[in-house]
Design a protein around this motif. Structure first.
Motif, short mmCIF file in Angstrom:
data_model
loop_
_atom_site.label_atom_id
_atom_site.label_comp_id
_atom_site.label_asym_id
_atom_site.label_seq_id
_atom_site.Cartn_x
_atom_site.Cartn_y
_atom_site.Cartn_z
N ALA A 201 2.64 20.01 7.30
CA ALA A 201 3.27 20.71 6.27
C ALA A 201 2.52 20.35 4.96
O ALA A 201 2.39 21.00 4.04
N ILE A 202 2.04 19.19 4.72
CA ILE A 202 1.21 18.78 3.44
C ILE A 202 -0.17 19.57 3.55
O ILE A 202 -0.51 20.05 2.37
N ALA A 203 -0.72 19.90 4.63
CA ALA A 203 -1.86 20.51 4.60
C ALA A 203 -1.44 22.09 4.44
O ALA A 203 -2.36 22.61 3.46
N TRP A 204 -0.45 22.79 4.69
CA TRP A 204 -0.11 23.89 4.38
C TRP A 204 0.30 24.01 2.86
O TRP A 204 -0.06 25.20 2.16
N GLN A 205 1.07 22.95 2.39
CA GLN A 205 1.27 22.95 1.01
C GLN A 205 0.11 22.85 0.18
O GLN A 205 0.21 23.53 -1.04
N GLU A 206 -0.94 22.20 0.54
CA GLU A 206 -2.19 22.04 -0.31
C GLU A 206 -2.98 23.16 -0.33
O GLU A 206 -3.86 23.51 -1.28
N SER A 207 -3.36 23.72 1.02
CA SER A 207 -4.41 24.70 1.13
C SER A 207 -3.69 25.72 1.81
O SER A 207 -4.81 26.98 1.74
N GLY A 208 -2.78 26.14 2.43
CA GLY A 208 -2.61 27.13 3.39
C GLY A 208 -3.43 27.11 4.42
O GLY A 208 -3.73 28.04 5.33
N TRP A 209 -3.80 26.00 4.93
CA TRP A 209 -4.52 25.78 6.04
C TRP A 209 -6.28 26.37 5.73
O TRP A 209 -6.92 26.84 6.83
N GLN A 210 -6.52 26.40 4.69
CA GLN A 210 -7.84 27.02 4.24
C GLN A 210 -8.73 25.98 4.42
O GLN A 210 -8.95 25.16 3.44
N SER A 211 -9.65 25.73 5.35
CA SER A 211 -10.67 24.70 5.22
C SER A 211 -11.79 24.59 4.49
O SER A 211 -12.55 23.65 4.21
#
Length: 342
Positions: A201-211
């Motif tokens: 959830a934190i990764a999705w909120q921060e970047s939308g999982w864009q690496s």
């Protein structure tokens, strides 16, 4: 003849006397039984004892009118009046009439204050863990990191994004690690695995999982790791992760989450690292602190004590500058939109 006349006169006088006595007796008896006369006498007696009126009506004693307060003593509302109030007992009808005159009603009742709401179970008071604790990070910047999706600045893409499935697998693996944190005092903290949904959830909120994304304020990759965090996290865990790689990025991001759990858990929850909701209150103070500090910096997020004004108890109080961010991450933990993403 004279004798006869004299006897008659005597008889007549006696008859008149007897008749007069009978008439007087009848008049007195009818006066006692007459409804109007009896009520009038009782009403007059009741009107002469205002203390009975004050104690008879709750509304009159609670909010007395000028006439009632002038006749009643200051103690009238606390105890029944003695003296005239006890000797004279007005009829029920008279009490009702006097209560209305004093400003009350027969069905009136004193106003009640609304109940004061108190917490069912107060939040735990911040208590430091005995022994070595996770020390705070360097002072955080005045403003927290702004994720690219919430920023007005267009982020750049220095490298291509990994597929969402690959990113998800990397996040799951990083969350499941049980790490040992090196404390500044020389001790260590062994940390449990993190909830996978929290990391995702934190990764999705921060970047939308864009690496491959790079934010305008310097946030790098999937977990939007800040450059000054890299060396600090690697030193805390004895690692050498590269934030520009997917594996290194999620490693650094989850290390930061772990450190925040240890820092707030040690300093405020006696060394407990439980992020689940309290079964009694449904609140998640440690989880809220960790999510908030990941975005705003630990130097801007605090758990302190406050005295509850309703009970006088000392309870915990969260100082969170970004409640909307915290709410968004917790909503993502529940909805898991990555399961629907292609």
């Amino acid at each position: 003849m004279k004798l006869s006349t004299t006897r008659r006169a005597t008889v007549l006088v006696s008859a008149v006397a007897v008749s007069t006595a009978v008439l007087v007796g009848c008049g007195t008896e009818s006066g006692d039984k007459h409804p109007g006369a009896g009520a009038g006498t009782t009403l007059t007696a009741a009107t002469a004892t205002p203390t009975d009126t004050s104690s008879a009506s709750p509304s009159a004693s609670t909010t007395p009118t000028p006439s009632a307060s002038a006749s009643a003593s200051p103690d009238a509302s606390h105890s029944p009046s003695t003296g005239a109030g006890k000797s004279a007992k007005p009829a029920p009808g008279a009490q009702t009439g006097n209560a209305k005159a004093a400003g009350g009603t027969a069905a009136g009742a004193p106003a009640t204050q609304p109940p004061v709401e108190k917490p069912a179970i107060p939040a735990p008071v911040p208590t430091a863990k005995p022994g070595a604790v996770a020390l705070p990070a360097p002072p955080a910047p005045p403003a927290g990191h702004v994720p690219p999706a919430q920023s007005g600045c267009q982020p750049s893409k220095p490298q291509p994004d990994e597929p969402k499935a690959t990113v998800g697998a990397a996040l799951t693996a990083a969350a499941g690690q049980s790490r040992v944190l090196n404390l500044s005092s020389g001790g260590t903290d062994k940390l449990p695995a993190l909830p996978v949904n929290l990391v995702k959830a934190i990764a999705w909120q921060e970047s939308g999982w864009q690496s491959g994304i790079l934010a305008c304020d310097g946030g790098i990759g999937t977990m939007q790791v800040m450059p000054n965090t890299v060396a600090w996290m690697n030193g805390k865990y004895g690692t050498s992760s590269d934030p520009k790689t997917l594996a290194g990025n999620v490693q650094l991001g989850t290390q930061l989450i772990d450190w925040l759990v240890a820092y707030y858990g040690d300093s405020s929850f006696g060394g407990k690292y439980d992020l689940s909701a309290d079964p009694a209150t449904g609140k998640t103070p440690l989880l809220d602190l960790v999510i908030s500090a990941y975005n705003a910096g630990a130097g801007n997020v605090h758990y302190t004590t406050v005295t509850d004004p309703t009970s006088g108890e000392i309870v915990g109080s969260l100082d969170i500058p970004n409640p909307k961010y915290v709410a968004n991450v917790k909503a993502l933990m529940a909805s898991q939109p990555w399961n629907k993403a292609g």
